[in-house]
Design a protein around this motif. Sequence first.
Motif, PDB file in Angstrom:
ATOM      1  N   HIS A  23       0.669  -1.270   0.192  1.00 37.36           N
ATOM      2  CA  HIS A  23      -0.255   0.042  -0.102  1.00 37.36           C
ATOM      3  C   HIS A  23       0.884   1.643   0.026  1.00 37.36           C
ATOM      4  O   HIS A  23       0.502   2.147   0.629  1.00 37.36           O
ATOM      5  N   ALA A  24       1.775   1.268  -0.591  1.00 44.89           N
ATOM      6  CA  ALA A  24       3.316   2.249  -0.776  1.00 44.89           C
ATOM      7  C   ALA A  24       2.869   3.801  -1.383  1.00 44.89           C
ATOM      8  O   ALA A  24       2.344   5.104  -0.985  1.00 44.89           O
ATOM      9  N   ASP A  25       1.168   3.556  -2.243  1.00 40.59           N
ATOM     10  CA  ASP A  25       0.694   4.447  -2.520  1.00 40.59           C
ATOM     11  C   ASP A  25      -0.452   4.930  -2.344  1.00 40.59           C
ATOM     12  O   ASP A  25      -0.742   6.195  -2.576  1.00 40.59           O
ATOM     13  N   GLU A  26      -0.293   5.105  -1.057  1.00 42.71           N
ATOM     14  CA  GLU A  26      -1.870   5.463   0.304  1.00 42.71           C
ATOM     15  C   GLU A  26      -0.717   6.316   0.935  1.00 42.71           C
ATOM     16  O   GLU A  26      -1.242   7.253   2.183  1.00 42.71           O
ATOM     17  N   ALA A  27       0.802   6.128   1.116  1.00 44.14           N
ATOM     18  CA  ALA A  27       1.763   6.614   2.850  1.00 44.14           C
ATOM     19  C   ALA A  27       2.100   7.828   1.975  1.00 44.14           C
ATOM     20  O   ALA A  27       1.846   8.735   0.702  1.00 44.14           O
ATOM     21  N   ASP A  28       1.399   8.617   3.299  1.00 45.34           N
ATOM     22  CA  ASP A  28       1.908  10.489   3.402  1.00 45.34           C
ATOM     23  C   ASP A  28       3.307  10.472   3.721  1.00 45.34           C
ATOM     24  O   ASP A  28       3.717  11.802   3.547  1.00 45.34           O
ATOM     25  N   ALA A  29       3.705   9.639   4.429  1.00 47.90           N
ATOM     26  CA  ALA A  29       5.151   9.909   4.644  1.00 47.90           C
ATOM     27  C   ALA A  29       6.132   8.251   4.256  1.00 47.90           C
ATOM     28  O   ALA A  29       5.769   7.233   4.431  1.00 47.90           O
ATOM     29  N   VAL A  30       7.660   8.264   3.990  1.00 46.56           N
ATOM     30  CA  VAL A  30       8.636   7.681   4.036  1.00 46.56           C
ATOM     31  C   VAL A  30       9.520   7.170   4.938  1.00 46.56           C
ATOM     32  O   VAL A  30      10.065   8.738   5.365  1.00 46.56           O
ATOM     33  N   PHE A  31       9.383   6.750   6.212  1.00 47.04           N
ATOM     34  CA  PHE A  31      10.314   6.320   6.964  1.00 47.04           C
ATOM     35  C   PHE A  31      11.678   6.088   7.487  1.00 47.04           C
ATOM     36  O   PHE A  31      11.017   4.596   7.115  1.00 47.04           O
ATOM     37  N   VAL A  32      12.585   6.346   7.564  1.00 42.79           N
ATOM     38  CA  VAL A  32      13.946   5.502   7.298  1.00 42.79           C
ATOM     39  C   VAL A  32      14.541   5.462   8.429  1.00 42.79           C
ATOM     40  O   VAL A  32      15.028   6.352   9.066  1.00 42.79           O
ATOM     41  N   ALA A  33      14.695   3.970   9.653  1.00 41.55           N
ATOM     42  CA  ALA A  33      15.495   4.385  10.296  1.00 41.55           C
ATOM     43  C   ALA A  33      16.197   2.867   9.737  1.00 41.55           C
ATOM     44  O   ALA A  33      17.054   3.394   8.589  1.00 41.55           O
ATOM     45  N   HIS A  34      17.208   2.400  11.355  1.00 38.16           N
ATOM     46  CA  HIS A  34      18.207   1.492  10.924  1.00 38.16           C
ATOM     47  C   HIS A  34      17.231   0.420   9.824  1.00 38.16           C
ATOM     48  O   HIS A  34      16.690   0.094  10.313  1.00 38.16           O
ATOM     49  N   ILE A  35      18.371  -0.407   9.468  1.00 38.31           N
ATOM     50  CA  ILE A  35      17.694  -1.346   8.765  1.00 38.31           C
ATOM     51  C   ILE A  35      18.669  -2.478   7.939  1.00 38.31           C
ATOM     52  O   ILE A  35      19.495  -2.407   7.168  1.00 38.31           O
ATOM     53  N   ASP A  36      17.913  -3.826   8.476  1.00 37.30           N
ATOM     54  CA  ASP A  36      19.492  -4.978   7.966  1.00 37.30           C
ATOM     55  C   ASP A  36      19.553  -5.725   6.334  1.00 37.30           C
ATOM     56  O   ASP A  36      20.506  -5.674   5.611  1.00 37.30           O
ATOM     57  N   HIS A  37      18.468  -5.343   6.138  1.00 35.97           N
ATOM     58  CA  HIS A  37      18.063  -5.717   4.207  1.00 35.97           C
ATOM     59  C   HIS A  37      17.205  -4.944   3.762  1.00 35.97           C
ATOM     60  O   HIS A  37      16.020  -3.961   4.230  1.00 35.97           O
ATOM     61  N   ALA A  38      17.572  -4.441   2.988  1.00 31.72           N
ATOM     62  CA  ALA A  38      17.118  -3.396   1.792  1.00 31.72           C
ATOM     63  C   ALA A  38      16.514  -4.090   0.172  1.00 31.72           C
ATOM     64  O   ALA A  38      17.619  -4.557  -0.445  1.00 31.72           O
ATOM     65  N   ASP A  39      15.309  -4.241  -0.472  1.00 32.39           N
ATOM     66  CA  ASP A  39      15.092  -5.285  -1.711  1.00 32.39           C
ATOM     67  C   ASP A  39      14.727  -3.649  -1.812  1.00 32.39           C
ATOM     68  O   ASP A  39      13.646  -2.700  -2.150  1.00 32.39           O
ATOM     69  N   LEU A  40      15.486  -4.309  -3.748  1.00 34.84           N
ATOM     70  CA  LEU A  40      15.488  -3.085  -4.498  1.00 34.84           C
ATOM     71  C   LEU A  40      14.444  -2.402  -5.112  1.00 34.84           C
ATOM     72  O   LEU A  40      13.225  -1.558  -5.533  1.00 34.84           O
ATOM     73  N   PRO A  41      13.090  -3.305  -4.957  1.00 35.93           N
ATOM     74  CA  PRO A  41      11.743  -3.162  -5.829  1.00 35.93           C
ATOM     75  C   PRO A  41      10.934  -2.384  -4.695  1.00 35.93           C
ATOM     76  O   PRO A  41      10.307  -1.720  -5.430  1.00 35.93           O
ATOM     77  N   GLU A  42      11.403  -2.742  -3.407  1.00 34.65           N
ATOM     78  CA  GLU A  42      10.864  -2.118  -2.347  1.00 34.65           C
ATOM     79  C   GLU A  42      11.034  -0.428  -1.837  1.00 34.65           C
ATOM     80  O   GLU A  42      10.211   0.949  -2.120  1.00 34.65           O
TER      81      GLU A  42
END
Length: 269
Positions: free
Chosen positions: A119-138
């Motif tokens: 439901h990324a298209d519904e987001a009002d904000a994207v919040f990035v903290a620490h993350i161990d793995h990142a998926d390119l499509p995401e």
Amino acid sequence: MRLDDVRGFVFDVDGTLVHRAGDTAHVVPGAPELLERIRQSGRPFVVFTNGSHVPPAAFARGLRDVGLPVEDEQMLTPLCSVQAYLNARRRRAKVLPFVTDSARNYLVESGINLVDIGHADEADAVFVAHIDHADLPELEQAARAVIGGARLLTGSYVAAYAGANGPILSRGAMVTAAIAKASSARPTIVGKPSQAAVRAVRKALGVPSEEIAVIGDDLFMDVALGHMGGSKTVLVRSGISAEIDLSRVPEKRRPHATVGDTSELLDWL
């Protein structure tokens, strides 16, 4: 500089109170005594780290395990200050998070309205903290959400923080940079230094920012946070900014005072 007229204190963690090597933290000499003396004086203090891979209480527990008298409610991280940001801007915003599972659970329990990548298209904000793995499509979907109007929030946008064996690179900054590049957006910092962090500190201490001292090893995070709130600032030379030539730093960005390590502050109280 004297600190006996200060009514509240903010301390950084890595490079200021502890040195970290992997999962092991070593207390900086004098740090437990300093925190205990402040506590005995009846003045409040908080500890603010830009680390965000676990909930604040887990950081506090880890500091207690190595001998620092830090209670759960005295621990602040970007997981706290993002709440201050959302409360001031849009309390019920839908937030797409890039965080660890434990951080996600903490945010949900705190009442933040999280959405999943579907439901990324519904987001009002994207919040990035620490993350161990990142998926390119995401990451691509997050960037499209930002292009569509979502605000890009990040706990920290500095490249690294102090570790016992040299700088520890920030994965959160890496992920934020990828989304920012793809979306041509400028991230909004909600950890140190930011107005959201100033609000979180002020609320936790119950003290006006002008009567607070901010003490840390990073000129661009800790000292900058203090300047944002009009607080006194002390740069500790035991961490990442140890070799910075302050004569080359614009006067308005310099700390009010510098010390070699936190033990020197015992004589200032």
